[in-house]
Design a protein around this motif. Sequence first.
Motif, PDB file in Angstrom:
ATOM      1  N   GLN A 344      48.525 -20.703  18.751  1.00 46.49           N
ATOM      2  CA  GLN A 344      49.477 -21.836  19.063  1.00 46.49           C
ATOM      3  C   GLN A 344      50.188 -21.306  20.223  1.00 46.49           C
ATOM      4  N   TRP A 345      50.515 -22.257  21.088  1.00 43.03           N
ATOM      5  CA  TRP A 345      51.490 -22.155  22.106  1.00 43.03           C
ATOM      6  C   TRP A 345      52.739 -22.684  21.578  1.00 43.03           C
ATOM      7  N   TYR A 346      53.947 -22.093  21.849  1.00 40.12           N
ATOM      8  CA  TYR A 346      55.213 -22.436  21.326  1.00 40.12           C
ATOM      9  C   TYR A 346      56.004 -22.401  22.870  1.00 40.12           C
ATOM     10  N   ILE A 347      57.124 -23.511  22.681  1.00 37.57           N
ATOM     11  CA  ILE A 347      57.823 -23.433  23.882  1.00 37.57           C
ATOM     12  C   ILE A 347      59.539 -23.207  23.050  1.00 37.57           C
ATOM     13  N   VAL A 348      60.096 -22.233  24.239  1.00 37.25           N
ATOM     14  CA  VAL A 348      61.534 -21.945  23.347  1.00 37.25           C
ATOM     15  C   VAL A 348      62.397 -22.994  23.576  1.00 37.25           C
ATOM     16  N   ASN A 349      63.010 -23.540  22.914  1.00 39.43           N
ATOM     17  CA  ASN A 349      64.208 -24.382  23.063  1.00 39.43           C
ATOM     18  C   ASN A 349      65.117 -24.093  23.857  1.00 39.43           C
TER      19      ASN A 349
END
Length: 543
Positions: A344-349
Amino acid sequence: MRKPKARKEKLSIYLAKSGLSGDVSKVINLENAKPPVEMDVSGLEGTLYVKKEPPKPPPPWTRLFTEHQELPDEIFGGRKSVGAAFVVKLKDSLFILTFGTGFHLLKNESIERDFGLRVTLNSVDPDKLRSLDKASYDHNPLNSRTQSSIDLGVFDLDVDSEMDMLYAVTGVSTVPVFGSHVTGRDALTLVLEINLDGLKEVLLESLSKYKTALPKDFEWVENIQRVKDKELQDVLDLELDDILAKNEFKNMWLGEPEIIDWEFQVGYSFDLYQKTPRHVVLKIEDLINYFNSKGVALTSENLRSQAVHINDNEYNSIKKWSAYRCLYAEVSSGKEQYILRNGQWYIVNTDFVDSVDKYLEGFDSYDFEFPAYAHDREEDYNEFVTEEYDNIELMDKKFVKIGGPYDKLEFCDLIKDSSEFIHVKYYRSSSTLSHLFSQGFVASEAFISDAGFRGRLNEKLPDSTKLACTDSRPDPSSYRIVYAIATNKKVPKELPFFSKVTLKNALKTLKTLNYSVSVLAIKVDPALELKKKGKPEKEKKLV
């Protein structure tokens, strides 16, 4: 028709990705299932898929006994195991409940990875947890599980809200329909007194909890959020393809996407042919070599179709993942930071990124400029610096026993003016930097808190820096910790994000101890940088 008596059942509930409710073939491996059976369930549209399981002979080890003497037929039985998947359509959602070995029927790429965890975080008492699985982002990318025999709060289970990703939780349920305890990972796992007619209420409640914002106690979990936009996922895969094509593997590695039981496996393989090597641990170099041997390009698409098998002692596959799911990668795009983990791809807040960057403005200024880095080895550079400056002395490779997870470590690489402890590292990857920052604050903490460590260190310190009495606690305000990173990047601004998080934590600890702390870049000779960048090409030809 008489209603069946309710009994306790373990339910493992998965949610299919949106848009798949009309095509079961994208969720279930139909070729491995017997013909479907429509189930008459109140308020639900449900179909049962039972896993095909051809009869198998007893395992090879039984021949040790059967070839020795005649034994009764079927004494060892076979290796047959029953499994099923129950597919339920409810509203616009598709749920899959697996039983026995039925999870083998599931197409892992089709499920919402955070479903079980998110439902659980919205359904559990945060002060009554029993188990927690997490993955770290420091120089040791660990998957770990913390369990307790009593109910504990989330931070009592040793979780770092900045350096850990939470991916499984078990605790006391606050939702009556979920029973006494709830567990969430990819699946929501419940143990209930229930029959099929009671499923609708459970599934509707789970869907509601999945769509609810996380409670305040778990808001930090969203420091890193899953990328749900399909177009952005595709763009990130293309970005990953570009990085792989350039052989730039410094911010990625291969690892198990979940906790595994080492007792029952002998290694990993990328196919199940007899002559295929079995690897004790997963390494990205082995995967690269395998792709090269097959003449296959290293792309996100091919990683998705490449299996990684866990082998038992008979070289059978007892579990498998896609190589894409086993890949960890950090990717920067403009101001945004993304990570690939567990497929899964995640974006850092961005608030999290900004808070880290803001904190790193707190370093003390440092007016000394180190000579340019033009050496193949760090030890050669450190020796060169000590030869150039009379007020700098060498500590490189002088290991001091400390005990604990580090056992022994270098206190520092250089000492300047008897009071500046300098840690030097050529920037190769985020893991080397994270190790540098962690080791620096561990050594500095031991210096003021451990008299035994000071005694052993004192034997290796230069005369100008030796302590008069190792039993007395040194005054940390008299010392400066310096992180000197050989790179032409802007430091710390352009460092990999999770290296910056490790650096922030080191700075926080060292400042609390009352040290002065500085971080700086050592300019790298451009000719050396080209030489260093050429190394991955050589590694590519190892197959």
